[in-house]
Write a protein that holds these residues in place. Structure first.
Motif, PDB file in Angstrom:
ATOM      1  N   PHE A  33      21.569   3.697  21.603  1.00  0.00           N
ATOM      2  CA  PHE A  33      21.774   2.368  21.321  1.00  0.00           C
ATOM      3  C   PHE A  33      20.808   1.887  20.073  1.00  0.00           C
ATOM      4  O   PHE A  33      19.553   2.209  20.119  1.00  0.00           O
ATOM      5  CB  PHE A  33      21.646   1.176  22.216  1.00  0.00           C
ATOM      6  N   ASN A  34      21.195   1.199  18.885  1.00  0.00           N
ATOM      7  CA  ASN A  34      19.918   1.059  17.953  1.00  0.00           C
ATOM      8  C   ASN A  34      19.391  -0.530  18.348  1.00  0.00           C
ATOM      9  O   ASN A  34      19.920  -1.428  18.009  1.00  0.00           O
ATOM     10  CB  ASN A  34      20.573   0.670  16.550  1.00  0.00           C
ATOM     11  N   VAL A  35      18.336  -0.445  19.218  1.00  0.00           N
ATOM     12  CA  VAL A  35      17.908  -1.702  19.733  1.00  0.00           C
ATOM     13  C   VAL A  35      16.923  -2.047  18.806  1.00  0.00           C
ATOM     14  O   VAL A  35      15.949  -1.672  18.216  1.00  0.00           O
ATOM     15  CB  VAL A  35      16.968  -1.444  20.946  1.00  0.00           C
ATOM     16  N   HIS A  36      17.278  -3.516  18.149  1.00  0.00           N
ATOM     17  CA  HIS A  36      16.614  -4.225  17.094  1.00  0.00           C
ATOM     18  C   HIS A  36      16.099  -5.562  17.486  1.00  0.00           C
ATOM     19  O   HIS A  36      16.818  -6.037  17.804  1.00  0.00           O
ATOM     20  CB  HIS A  36      17.173  -3.955  15.764  1.00  0.00           C
ATOM     21  N   PHE A  37      14.888  -5.848  16.921  1.00  0.00           N
ATOM     22  CA  PHE A  37      14.323  -7.264  17.204  1.00  0.00           C
ATOM     23  C   PHE A  37      14.072  -7.849  15.760  1.00  0.00           C
ATOM     24  O   PHE A  37      13.485  -7.392  15.102  1.00  0.00           O
ATOM     25  CB  PHE A  37      13.219  -7.385  17.974  1.00  0.00           C
ATOM     26  N   PRO A  38      14.910  -8.932  15.396  1.00  0.00           N
ATOM     27  CA  PRO A  38      14.610  -9.211  14.170  1.00  0.00           C
ATOM     28  C   PRO A  38      13.390 -10.004  13.604  1.00  0.00           C
ATOM     29  O   PRO A  38      13.129  -9.875  12.577  1.00  0.00           O
ATOM     30  CB  PRO A  38      15.821 -10.408  13.993  1.00  0.00           C
ATOM     31  N   PHE A  39      12.542 -10.336  14.608  1.00  0.00           N
ATOM     32  CA  PHE A  39      11.203 -10.813  14.445  1.00  0.00           C
ATOM     33  C   PHE A  39      10.098  -9.961  14.959  1.00  0.00           C
ATOM     34  O   PHE A  39      10.294  -9.781  16.157  1.00  0.00           O
ATOM     35  CB  PHE A  39      11.276 -12.442  14.588  1.00  0.00           C
ATOM     36  N   ARG A  40       9.105  -9.928  14.346  1.00  0.00           N
ATOM     37  CA  ARG A  40       8.142  -9.141  15.183  1.00  0.00           C
ATOM     38  C   ARG A  40       6.661  -9.639  14.618  1.00  0.00           C
ATOM     39  O   ARG A  40       6.537  -9.832  13.369  1.00  0.00           O
ATOM     40  CB  ARG A  40       7.934  -7.511  14.633  1.00  0.00           C
ATOM     41  N   HIS A  41       5.904 -10.092  15.574  1.00  0.00           N
ATOM     42  CA  HIS A  41       4.647 -10.723  15.174  1.00  0.00           C
ATOM     43  C   HIS A  41       4.729 -12.073  14.269  1.00  0.00           C
ATOM     44  O   HIS A  41       3.897 -12.268  13.399  1.00  0.00           O
ATOM     45  CB  HIS A  41       3.472  -9.926  14.671  1.00  0.00           C
ATOM     46  N   GLY A  42       5.861 -12.599  14.336  1.00  0.00           N
ATOM     47  CA  GLY A  42       6.084 -13.844  13.704  1.00  0.00           C
ATOM     48  C   GLY A  42       6.634 -13.806  12.259  1.00  0.00           C
ATOM     49  O   GLY A  42       6.833 -14.592  11.764  1.00  0.00           O
ATOM     50  N   ASP A  43       6.672 -12.522  11.882  1.00  0.00           N
ATOM     51  CA  ASP A  43       7.205 -12.181  10.696  1.00  0.00           C
ATOM     52  C   ASP A  43       8.479 -11.285  10.676  1.00  0.00           C
ATOM     53  O   ASP A  43       9.004 -11.008  11.791  1.00  0.00           O
ATOM     54  CB  ASP A  43       6.285 -11.540   9.666  1.00  0.00           C
ATOM     55  N   LEU A  44       9.239 -11.204   9.536  1.00  0.00           N
ATOM     56  CA  LEU A  44      10.475 -10.550   9.655  1.00  0.00           C
ATOM     57  C   LEU A  44      10.437  -9.094   9.963  1.00  0.00           C
ATOM     58  O   LEU A  44       9.347  -8.509   9.317  1.00  0.00           O
ATOM     59  CB  LEU A  44      11.129 -10.607   8.201  1.00  0.00           C
ATOM     60  N   ASN A  45      11.271  -8.615  10.856  1.00  0.00           N
ATOM     61  CA  ASN A  45      11.233  -7.075  11.174  1.00  0.00           C
ATOM     62  C   ASN A  45      12.247  -6.626  10.385  1.00  0.00           C
ATOM     63  O   ASN A  45      13.480  -6.586  10.822  1.00  0.00           O
ATOM     64  CB  ASN A  45      11.401  -7.008  12.677  1.00  0.00           C
ATOM     65  N   ILE A  46      11.879  -6.125   9.024  1.00  0.00           N
ATOM     66  CA  ILE A  46      13.147  -5.832   7.910  1.00  0.00           C
ATOM     67  C   ILE A  46      13.909  -4.782   8.463  1.00  0.00           C
ATOM     68  O   ILE A  46      13.356  -3.641   8.795  1.00  0.00           O
ATOM     69  CB  ILE A  46      12.491  -5.589   6.753  1.00  0.00           C
ATOM     70  N   HIS A  47      15.308  -4.798   8.318  1.00  0.00           N
ATOM     71  CA  HIS A  47      15.838  -3.705   8.411  1.00  0.00           C
ATOM     72  C   HIS A  47      17.230  -3.908   7.296  1.00  0.00           C
ATOM     73  O   HIS A  47      17.272  -4.923   6.522  1.00  0.00           O
ATOM     74  CB  HIS A  47      16.734  -3.925   9.772  1.00  0.00           C
ATOM     75  N   SER A  48      17.898  -2.974   7.225  1.00  0.00           N
ATOM     76  CA  SER A  48      19.006  -2.683   6.166  1.00  0.00           C
ATOM     77  C   SER A  48      20.331  -3.293   6.541  1.00  0.00           C
ATOM     78  O   SER A  48      21.193  -3.061   5.501  1.00  0.00           O
ATOM     79  CB  SER A  48      19.056  -1.138   5.675  1.00  0.00           C
TER      80      SER A  48
END
Length: 275
Positions: A33-48
């Motif tokens: 599975f592509n596990v993704h968290f949209p925010f990291r350390h309070g900033d955007l966890n950028i993805h495509s």
């Protein structure tokens, strides 16, 4: 050792396109599975991945961090208005939103998250720039320090892997159930405490453990006030304030323009002779 766990892994054949929430903890590793968290350390966890939809009949309220990057906000507004097609949008800082939710006109807001801790003073719906600070540590760092101390206290679950979602959730439950910052020496909080916990994995027999834990329950959360505790695990934790906005070539009235014109205005003001 108890009976075989009734928990089951979540596979791609069990779901349609995605899993959310606690199901992620039981996602089978073989299905990748592509596990993704949209925010990291309070900033955007950028993805495509940017979904396409028609939302022109709706308005969006975008809650942004108290310490923000103006270029990120520009892209987010473009995403909402142009690519997603919202009819309009409104930006509000999270600390200001917290005061609205609490019905307060002024407050010192402290947001202790999983990976960061942020603070600022809010008055009349404005987050005061000089009071904003973000610290690059939070609840997950306490958990990591707590596990470090547990290992040196004879933690019986030797196979524990903090990177594994289920083991991470187990350590978090123990931390939330027993760690504290009560400095009053009472029988209920200080001294050795008996901690019982169960390790449960899908398709595997449950394991029950017992350990006596002492000062580790207090030392780990004290890292919030003394980052040398986090340094024990090799973590370098720092803080940051609101940085000056960088220039934007597409904006004729960007931060550079405002700074230059405000300086010129002050110079002209001082040059006006007094009558």
């Amino acid at each position: 050792q108890g009976s075989v766990s009734k928990l089951q892994f979540v596979t791609k054949s069990d779901v349609e396109d995605y899993v959310i929430g606690d199901q992620v903890l039981y996602a089978h590793s073989d299905d990748q599975f592509n596990v993704h968290f949209p925010f990291r350390h309070g900033d955007l966890n950028i993805h495509s991945e940017i979904p396409k939809t028609e939302l022109k009949h709706y308005r969006a309220v975008l809650v942004i961090p108290d310490i923000y990057n103006r270029l990120f906000l520009k892209e987010l507004v473009g995403l909402l208005l142009i690519q997603l097609g919202f009819g309009g949008c409104f930006l509000v800082q999270d600390h200001v939103a917290a005061t609205f939710g609490a019905g307060l006109g002024a407050a010192c807001v402290v947001d202790l998250g999983d990976q960061k801790t942020s603070m600022s003073c809010v008055e009349d719906a404005l987050s005061q720039r000089a009071t904003r600070i973000r610290l690059d540590y939070g609840g997950s760092d306490i958990t990591q320090a707590f596990f470090y101390l547990l290992q040196r206290a004879g933690f019986p679950y030797k196979e524990c892997q903090p990177q594994h979602p289920l083991d991470s959730a187990l350590l978090t439950r123990i931390k939330e159930g027993y760690c504290h910052l009560n400095l009053v020496k009472t029988i209920d909080f200080c001294g050795l405490r008996d901690v019982n916990f169960v390790v449960e994995r899908p398709g595997v027999a449950t394991l029950r453990y017992h350990i006596k834990i002492g000062d580790e329950l207090l030392l780990a959360p004290l890292g919030l006030f003394n980052t040398e505790v986090f340094a024990l695990t090799g973590q370098d934790k720092r803080g940051q304030g609101q940085a000056n906005a960088s220039g934007d070539p597409e904006d004729p009235h960007d931060a550079n323009y405002l700074r230059e014109t405000s300086v010129c205005s002050r110079i002209l003001y001082h040059q006006i002779p007094k009558r």
